[in-house]
Write a protein that holds these residues in place. Structure first.
Motif, mmCIF file in Angstrom:
data_model
loop_
_atom_site.group_PDB
_atom_site.id
_atom_site.type_symbol
_atom_site.label_atom_id
_atom_site.label_comp_id
_atom_site.label_asym_id
_atom_site.label_seq_id
_atom_site.Cartn_x
_atom_site.Cartn_y
_atom_site.Cartn_z
ATOM 1 N N GLN A 1 47.042 46.143 40.356
ATOM 2 C CA GLN A 1 46.859 44.904 39.818
ATOM 3 C C GLN A 1 47.888 43.898 39.995
ATOM 4 O OE1 GLN A 1 43.582 44.146 36.395
ATOM 5 N NE2 GLN A 1 44.894 46.042 35.697
ATOM 6 N N GLN A 2 47.741 42.858 39.982
ATOM 7 C CA GLN A 2 49.052 41.733 40.013
ATOM 8 C C GLN A 2 49.279 41.508 38.901
ATOM 9 O OE1 GLN A 2 50.263 40.360 42.902
ATOM 10 N NE2 GLN A 2 51.561 38.899 41.938
ATOM 11 N N TRP A 3 50.510 42.354 38.246
ATOM 12 C CA TRP A 3 50.888 42.230 36.902
ATOM 13 C C TRP A 3 52.290 41.427 36.635
ATOM 14 C CZ3 TRP A 3 55.516 44.330 36.027
ATOM 15 C CH2 TRP A 3 55.963 45.457 36.758
ATOM 16 N N MET B 1 43.376 36.292 34.195
ATOM 17 C CA MET B 1 44.262 37.152 33.830
ATOM 18 C C MET B 1 43.941 37.908 32.558
ATOM 19 S SD MET B 1 48.362 37.006 32.928
ATOM 20 C CE MET B 1 48.765 36.687 34.658
ATOM 21 N N THR C 1 44.357 38.365 45.058
ATOM 22 C CA THR C 1 44.157 38.527 43.641
ATOM 23 C C THR C 1 42.911 37.640 43.386
ATOM 24 O OG1 THR C 1 45.199 36.272 43.144
ATOM 25 C CG2 THR C 1 46.542 38.534 43.366
ATOM 26 N N ALA D 1 47.759 41.161 33.495
ATOM 27 C CA ALA D 1 47.479 41.307 35.210
ATOM 28 C C ALA D 1 46.150 40.726 35.367
ATOM 29 C CB ALA D 1 47.403 42.793 35.251
ATOM 30 N N THR D 2 46.093 40.360 36.651
ATOM 31 C CA THR D 2 44.941 39.890 37.139
ATOM 32 C C THR D 2 44.676 40.941 38.416
ATOM 33 O OG1 THR D 2 43.716 38.018 38.423
ATOM 34 C CG2 THR D 2 45.824 38.535 38.932
ATOM 35 N N PRO D 3 43.347 41.449 38.611
ATOM 36 C CA PRO D 3 42.891 42.297 39.538
ATOM 37 C C PRO D 3 42.681 42.035 40.977
ATOM 38 C CG PRO D 3 40.968 41.326 38.490
ATOM 39 C CD PRO D 3 42.102 40.684 37.721
ATOM 40 N N ASN D 4 42.878 42.652 41.781
ATOM 41 C CA ASN D 4 42.566 42.214 43.150
ATOM 42 C C ASN D 4 41.119 42.335 43.496
ATOM 43 O OD1 ASN D 4 45.718 42.759 43.198
ATOM 44 N ND2 ASN D 4 45.494 41.997 45.157
ATOM 45 N N THR E 1 48.510 42.959 48.966
ATOM 46 C CA THR E 1 47.473 42.889 49.699
ATOM 47 C C THR E 1 47.308 43.760 50.799
ATOM 48 O OG1 THR E 1 48.745 40.876 50.674
ATOM 49 C CG2 THR E 1 47.166 39.997 49.008
ATOM 50 N N TYR F 1 57.247 41.488 38.208
ATOM 51 C CA TYR F 1 55.795 41.655 38.744
ATOM 52 C C TYR F 1 55.731 42.687 39.530
ATOM 53 C CZ TYR F 1 56.882 39.311 43.022
ATOM 54 O OH TYR F 1 57.349 38.847 44.378
ATOM 55 N N ASN G 1 36.306 41.797 35.188
ATOM 56 C CA ASN G 1 36.942 40.774 34.684
ATOM 57 C C ASN G 1 36.036 39.625 34.227
ATOM 58 O OD1 ASN G 1 38.712 38.162 35.108
ATOM 59 N ND2 ASN G 1 40.133 39.543 35.259
#
Length: 334
Positions: free
Chosen positions: A260-262, A301, A216, A134-137, A175, A105, A240
């Motif tokens: 992004q948090q991937w 996600m 996130t 991925a989920t965005p920040n 973060t 990740y 999103n």
């Protein structure tokens, strides 16, 4: 052979060349045979975090789907500690036969390599298999601030340089680096208050001890729905679906906020190409199932199926992105 045929080579070299050619064909054939029969035993999928939480949930959901299509059990093993470095080092040293994999990740293969000296090389020591998604920040603020959008936030920060502080899940985390990237782009000042995890950071944000945060979107959703925080913008190439009313940084004039948090799948370096190809195909097949897709979409996600080569490029670009931020902001974690 074209330019140099066996007939033109010295006689003593011909047997050696023939042997080398035979070995090459033999190794290729063996790799292809291994991929055809693979897997013949359970596969270990390492989650580089403690049990529970988003990454662990992704690992177990994916293991269940891929186990069915591969016809072998995929066992999820949790190895936490060191921001994922302990698990990553274990995978890097594993036999590259396709039976030890890991959910990589942004921490293990993005931000950590940018700010820390690690016991592994995030590029050289791994075989990229494929991206999961991925989920965005999101830039979120305490709603008590007299701010409704990103422009007002920037204006407020410039007029009140000593009034804003932001919390993070710890030094060198997404973060932290994400907010530092924004501070640099917007030319504003905020005090960084690091915490041991995102939970304590949220506690102080909600209490007004800090005023902003860069979590996130998935982690922010419960607080957004209850109006306990206000979101100003999200990272990523487009809005999103889980929060279509929140604009992207790009829409608001800030380019380069693609971090992004991937999550993705990797194995040890030098895994046989046919096995990588087979795993990639099965991974992308799992991502395409409505059940998996719906579950991940509900967690904000976006699924991002890729070839192994595309995923390898993504990792390199993400490390380069955060290395630049760390260098520009002089961030280095011991």
């Amino acid at each position: 052979m074209s330019k140099y045929s066996l007939q033109k080579l010295p006689s003593f070299l011909c047997p050696l060349l023939a042997l080398a050619t035979g070995l090459t064909f033999g190794l290729s054939a063996n790799a292809q045979t291994a991929a055809t029969t693979y897997p013949t035993k359970p596969i270990k999928l390492i989650a580089p975090v403690a049990a529970g939480g988003g990454l662990d949930n992704i690992a177990r959901t994916l293991a269940e789907r891929m186990s069915k299509s591969l016809g072998q059990t995929i066992i999820v093993e949790n190895i936490g500690g060191g921001g994922g470095s302990i698990a990553s080092q274990a995978v890097a040293k594993a036999t590259p036969d396709g039976y030890t994999l890991m959910v990589a990740y942004v921490g293990t293969h993005g931000t950590n390599p940018a700010v820390r000296k690690l016991p592994y090389d995030a590029i050289k020591d791994f075989s990229p298999v494929g991206m999961i998604g991925a989920t965005p920040n999101a830039l979120v603020i305490n709603p008590d601030l007299p701010i409704n959008n990103l422009k007002e936030f920037v204006d407020y920060a410039k007029k009140n340089p000593a009034k804003l502080s932001y919390g993070s899940a710890g030094p060198g985390t997404l973060t932290h680096l994400g907010m530092e990237q924004f501070k640099l782009a917007a030319n504003i000042f905020m005090v960084h208050v690091p915490y041991r995890g995102v939970g304590p950071a949220y506690t102080d944000l909600l209490a007004g001890q800090t005023q902003a945060m860069f979590p996130t979107l998935f982690a922010a959703m419960p607080y957004l729905k209850s109006n306990r925080v206000r979101a100003l913008a999200v990272t990523g190439p487009k809005r999103n679906p889980a929060a279509p009313n929140i604009p992207t940084f790009k829409e608001l004039g800030y380019n380069g906020f693609e971090g992004q948090q991937w999550y993705g799948i990797v194995g040890p370096a030098n895994m046989p190409e046919p096995i990588i190809a087979k795993l990639n195909a099965e991974l992308n097949k799992a991502l395409a199932t409505p059940e998996f897709s719906d579950k991940m979409t509900s967690e904000a996600m976006t699924l991002m199926p890729m070839t192994p080569q595309q995923f390898g490029t993504y990792i390199k670009e993400d490390i380069a992105r955060w290395t630049k931020v760390a260098k520009d902001r002089k961030i280095e974690i011991d």
